[in-house]
Design a protein around this motif. Structure first.
Motif, short mmCIF file in Angstrom:
data_model
loop_
_atom_site.label_atom_id
_atom_site.label_comp_id
_atom_site.label_asym_id
_atom_site.label_seq_id
_atom_site.Cartn_x
_atom_site.Cartn_y
_atom_site.Cartn_z
N CYS A 355 0.94 -1.27 0.04
CA CYS A 355 0.02 0.10 0.02
C CYS A 355 0.80 1.33 0.05
O CYS A 355 2.15 1.14 0.02
N CYS A 357 1.56 3.45 2.19
CA CYS A 357 2.64 3.65 3.34
C CYS A 357 3.46 2.60 3.54
O CYS A 357 4.55 2.54 4.08
N CYS A 366 -0.16 0.84 9.57
CA CYS A 366 -0.69 1.28 8.28
C CYS A 366 -2.46 1.81 8.79
O CYS A 366 -3.10 0.90 9.22
N CYS A 368 -4.04 2.87 5.93
CA CYS A 368 -4.66 2.99 4.66
C CYS A 368 -5.96 2.28 4.52
O CYS A 368 -6.19 1.22 5.06
ZN LIG Z 1 -0.73 1.44 4.41
#
Ligand SMILES: [Zn+2]
Lengths: 507, 364
Positions: A355, A357, A366, A368
């Motif tokens: 992803c 990050c 994370c 996300c």
């Molecule tokens: Zn992430």
């Protein structure tokens, strides 16, 4: 008076032989150069004039004409300074003409003071010249040894114009000593010289295994994992488990690196290249191109590994440009002066974060959303994913793993790979392709035969995982390679199950 | 719904910027929306509660063709209720900051219906999703519906669990009920409408704005008999719901997590300050006054998975949190191709999922 020497012009990844003719006659003083020259070559005039002066000769006020031929080859590079200077001095009678009775090839750039600077492309130049019967070479001292592996020739390395003049007038320079490539090749593989060994990687058993399978069947590989999970460490070591390059391959690799000026002082490159262009690279830098086409990263990685880290960050058109070369094994660029073909036979290793990050699914780091994760991975161009057969996760390495000594060495792995490659060479000896990754769908029945149980497993997987037809074939090709690694004639259920674990559907 | 009876209420909701707080103030000065509608400009000015913009908005709204508005709502199957209306949920009447009106699609919860609120992080873990779904499903098995906010992550999982159990579920939205936000939940949205309702105090067409989300959390709290929090970071939005719940005197349940996990911080903090510990749906029944049928409904008893011994070894080291293949290999001591083989079998039988590349978890 007229004189003629040979020199060389760069064309794509090969060197062409060019003759340099000089005529000095009475008339209005001038210095003319003809023969499809680019601006760099045209500037030679000033460098040559100055170098001759600083070597202690005076250019008399005469009409000097230099012609580079054949006229239809675009002359590029600054290798023409030295032959032009020698031609002029010869025409002026300052160099003993008898040396022109036998053909001689001269190449090198001059500084204003008369020093001979280093050059690229020595090996391909010498090979091309020898085919034309040229056996003597005067080239920059710094690169002279790059031609040492060519048999039955004389190479003289020079530091400045003065040395060239003295030598041609009867002085002595020791010719570069011949190096027996065959002997060197054998010796080299006793003492390994590589960019890290697999034994330095702790844990990551599945990734190492996936890399082995990928290399064995020439499957392109995608590594998915968080920053610091060792994606580039693994990628770097993959070049070292590819089968040893044979002598022919070494020559091919060396020629390309010689032209690109990336031999780093070696006479021959006997390791497979590893190239890792940054994700901000352009399609021209990756594939090659330009008005006077130059090879790109994929050609520098020929016979080795092209590593694309942060695959999702590459511009889409850059990645899409890779498609055709990956399929064909070469890059073809057409220009007015004809088509340029650059070899580009690479194993692609790509890596990506899961992803933006980089830490998904570790929710402590994370944040996300699922959508963002999908979009990030979705940025990877579909056509390139289609060409990747194996995808595997690189787990973050736990602290306690770091101190531990790793497992197998690259050499052990490479031996198994070489065995699997042998199986493939034998099996495909009557086909146009060489590797399991290249089996066309029409030959699946023939080379990826499945028993009743195996067929049942594949059918079930097809339904459970919603596989596409393309993905179905990829799994079979990978399973074929796993079977080869285990020396099994037929694909078994366990091979299929493992191949399913490497499937490339990311979302 | 009866246009003649409700038209002034409906009109009032359509006055620009007539948010609930302002509307409450207005109805302290005017007996009914009808009175507001009839008021002349000078009368409005005399009350001293309106700004010039308010008065302009009220006068402008009178130009609206309410019959047409009404017609459009019914075309979209949107219903309307308000305080004093027979369909208005009685539970809400207890609270001072109740919504004065609700738009909804589907059917509102009955006054005797038992409801558990369930909220949590949007960017949650796989474990959170699985637990929210499971607890919600268990509650459904006891006939308890679940109310949440239809957001990504825990909210969506809570609704899904209830739907799986065939129970009722309700979503309070932070935008108009005709807007599905987030868009990817469109199927869920339709299911919720079919098995409960989506509701909102905002006029249809209202875009999802961030300040409206804490507001809708208060309605979730009001309608819930108990409130459960599944995964919440410190100071997260989900804790706004529990603040309201405390204020309204509802029992709060929190799913515990490992110390140090950010997504568990909020929940562990709640437990520390007195929330009840939640590990399964049955935990919440007592607070809702449900005491019977506990045994036969317990899902745990009837989902024992029987596997061959080999597969069992791998399955037993999995849980709801996806584990990396390397860890599984290390734990089981099997070779990678054996583990791949077993996992493939387990996935094909539906016991195991691979939500992230080479990370495997139990399905439930
Ligand atoms: Zn992430």
């Amino acid at each position: 008076m007229y004189s003629k020497v040979y020199s060389t012009a760069l064309r794509g990844v090969s060197m062409e032989i060019v003759s340099v003719e000089t005529d000095v006659s009475d008339g209005l003083p001038s210095f003319e150069m003809v023969g499809l020259l680019n601006s760099e070559v045209r500037e030679a005039k000033e460098r040559v004039r100055s170098a001759i002066k600083n070597t202690g000769y005076l250019l008399p006020p005469k009409r000097i004409t230099v012609s580079l031929s054949p006229a239809d080859i675009r002359k590029e590079g600054s290798y023409f300074d030295l032959p032009i200077a020698v031609g002029i001095l010869g025409s002026l009678g300052l160099i003993n003409l008898k040396y022109y009775e036998e053909d001689i090839l001269i190449a090198g750039e001059l500084s204003l003071s008369g020093e001979v600077l280093s050059m690229n492309g020595v090996l391909p130049m010498i090979l091309a010249a020898r085919e034309k019967g040229i056996r003597r070479f005067i080239i920059p001292k710094k690169n002279a040894h790059e031609g040492a592996i060519v048999d039955d020739i004389e190479i003289y390395g020079v530091n400045n114009l003065r040395e060239v003049v003295d030598f041609l007038n009867g002085g002595q320079i020791k010719a570069v000593e011949y190096v027996d490539f065959e002997k060197m090749y054998e010796e080299y593989f006793d003492g390994e010289d590589r960019d890290g060994d697999f034994s330095e990687i702790n844990g990551q058993e599945v990734v190492k295994r996936a890399a082995e399978v990928a290399v064995a069947g020439m499957h392109h590989l995608l590594l998915v994992g968080s920053p610091g999970s060792g994606k580039s460490m693994i990628a770097k070591r993959i070049a070292g488990i590819l089968p040893k390059p044979d002598m022919e391959e070494c020559m091919e690799i060396t020629k390309i690196h010689s032209i690109a000026g990336k031999l780093d002082g070696k006479a021959v490159k006997m390791t497979r290249p590893f190239r890792a262009p940054h994700h901000t690279t352009t399609d021209r830098a990756l594939i090659g191109g330009g008005n006077n086409p130059k090879p790109g990263e994929i050609t520098l990685a020929h016979k080795g590994v092209l590593f694309l880290d942060e695959l999702a960050e590459f511009k889409r058109d850059v990645i899409d440009a890779l498609r055709q070369p990956l399929e064909d094994g070469y890059v073809s660029i057409s220009r007015v002066g004809g088509a340029y073909v650059f070899p580009a036979n690479v194993m692609l290793v790509a890596a990506t974060n899961p992803c933006k990050c980089g830490y998904y699914p570790d929710r402590n780091r994370c944040n996300c959303s699922e959508i963002q994760v999908k979009n990030y991975i979705g940025k990877i161009s579909g056509p390139i994913l289609d060409r990747i057969d194996i995808c595997v996760n690189t787990p973050s390495v736990a602290m306690e793993e770091l101190g531990r000594k790793g497992g197998e060495s690259s050499k052990d792995i490479r031996e198994r790979v070489e065995h699997a490659r042998k199986c493939q060479i034998e099996r495909y000896k009557n086909e146009k392709y060489k590797f399991n990754s290249e089996i066309p769908s029409s030959h699946m029945e023939k080379y990826c035969y499945l028993g009743v149980e195996e067929k049942k497993l594949m059918d079930m997987a097809y339904n459970t995982f919603g596989l596409s037809v393309r993905a179905y074939y990829k799994i079979l090709r990978v399973a074929r390679t796993i079977a080869d690694l285990e020396d099994e004639e037929y694909i078994k259920e366990s091979h299929i199950a493992e191949a399913i674990g490497y499937r490339t559907e990311l979302i | 719904m009866d246009f003649e009876k409700d038209k002034y209420w409906l009109w009032m909701t359509h006055v620009k910027e007539m948010w609930t707080g302002k509307a409450r103030k207005v109805l302290n000065s005017f007996d009914s929306p009808e009175e507001l509608y009839m008021a002349k400009q000078q009368e409005l000015e005399k009350t001293g509660i309106f700004t010039d913009a308010d008065i302009y908005n009220i006068m402008a709204a009178k130009q609206m063709d309410m019959e047409n508005v009404w017609h459009n709502l019914s075309k979209k199957n949107i219903r309307f209720t308000h305080v004093g209306h027979s369909g208005y949920p009685e539970k809400l009447l207890l609270y001072g900051d109740k919504p004065l009106w609700l738009f909804y699609k589907g059917t509102l919860p009955g006054n005797e219906e038992k409801l558990a609120g369930m909220v949590g992080a949007r960017n949650c873990s796989r474990y959170g999703v699985a637990m929210a779904e499971k607890i919600s499903r268990q509650l459904g098995g006891y006939g308890v519906g679940v109310i949440s906010g239809m957001a990504r992550g825990i909210d969506a999982a809570a609704h899904r669990g209830a739907l799986q159990a065939g129970a009722k579920t309700y979503a309070v939205l932070g935008c108009g009920v005709d807007i599905c936000y987030p868009r990817e939940n469109i199927e869920l949205y339709m299911e919720i409408v079919a098995h409960g309702s989506v509701m909102s105090e905002y006029v249809p067409g209202t875009e999802p704005l961030s300040w409206q989300f804490p507001e809708r959390n208060r309605i979730i709290s009001m309608l819930s008999d108990v409130v459960a929090v599944v995964e919440a970071k410190k100071n997260s939005g989900s804790l706004i719901t529990t603040d309201y719940a405390l204020q309204y005197g509802k029992e709060i349940y929190a799913l515990p997590g490992r110390v140090g996990d950010e997504l568990s911080c909020g929940c562990n903090e709640l437990i520390k300050s007195g929330a009840s510990l939640l590990t399964e749906g049955a935990d919440m029944l007592y607070a809702m006054g449900i005491f019977d049928n506990l045994e036969e409904n317990n899902e745990k008893n009837n989902c024992k998975i029987i596997l061959e011994k080999e597969n069992e070894v791998v399955y037993s080291c999995l849980d709801l949190l996806p584990k990396n293949i390397d860890d599984i290999i290390k734990k089981t001591g099997k070779t990678s191709s054996e583990v791949f083989g077993i996992l493939t079998q387990l996935m094909m039988k539906g016991f195991v999922v691979e939500p992230v590349k080479n990370h495997y978890a139990r399905r439930k």
